[in-house]
Scaffold this active site. Structure first.
Site: not given
Length: 203
Positions: A108-110, A112-113, A134-135, A154, A173
């Protein structure tokens, strides 16, 4: 072709073998504009800074606890992610992807900012079942808190042009987890070839 919102809802009501499952959906607003927001689960894998030397994919058959430790953060709690730190999280939601669909994971860009990069293997294969690992990486200069239960990424679903292709029913796997999973890079068949070329350093 990207699957639109109406089709996603319709796919969630089909018979089990054809059904798209994303559960729990805590808020119908998670599904909008052809994507599904997924939330951060409560379990994390932290990379040990005191690991026994560099991570060597040739030697990863050893105890993974040499490289990582698991922590659990309850809903309402928080975990700090320091600059340049990587942790593995997982989606709160469990997924079942039909054999004629696949998905891409997008941060999500929120977030990411704020410097938080969210990724996985990017593509979710047809036939996948389980929570997604998730990394989570902080590329900013300031620590950021992670809160389980918040929408962090998302999924954008696509239809396959050939539902009878080689991906069908495999899932990979990592299929079946209900929490974050450490790398299974050591299971790649390439390593047996690499080992055959390996030369010991001179004494």
């Amino acid at each position: 072709m990207v699957v639109n919102e109406d089709t996603l809802w319709e796919r969630m009501s089909r018979p089990l073998e054809e059904r798209l499952i994303v559960t729990p959906l805590l808020d119908p607003d998670q599904m909008r504009g052809g994507s599904v927001d997924v939330r951060l689960g409560q379990e994390f894998i932290l990379m040990k800074r005191s690991a026994k030397g560099p991570i060597d994919p040739l030697e990863m058959e050893h105890d993974p606890r040499d490289y990582q430790e698991r922590v659990r953060v309850p809903i309402g709690g928080k975990m700090i992610l320091h600059p340049n730190q990587l942790v593995l999280g997982a989606t709160l939601e469990f997924l079942q992807v039909p054999q004629d669909l696949m998905a891409y994971v997008i941060g999500r860009s929120s977030w990411g900012r704020l410097g938080l990069i969210v990724a996985t293997a990017i593509m979710v294969s047809p036939g996948y079942r389980g929570s997604l690992t998730l990394e989570l990486a902080n590329l900013a200069d300031t620590p950021v808190y992670l809160y389980p239960g918040t929408r962090v990424a998302q999924l954008v679903f696509h239809t396959l042009t050939d539902a009878g292709g080689s991906y069908v029913g495999q899932g990979g796997k990592y299929t079946g987890p209900v929490g974050p999973e450490f790398s299974k890079l050591s299971l790649d068949r390439d390593w047996s070839i690499i080992r055959s070329f390996r030369r010991e350093p001179p004494a």
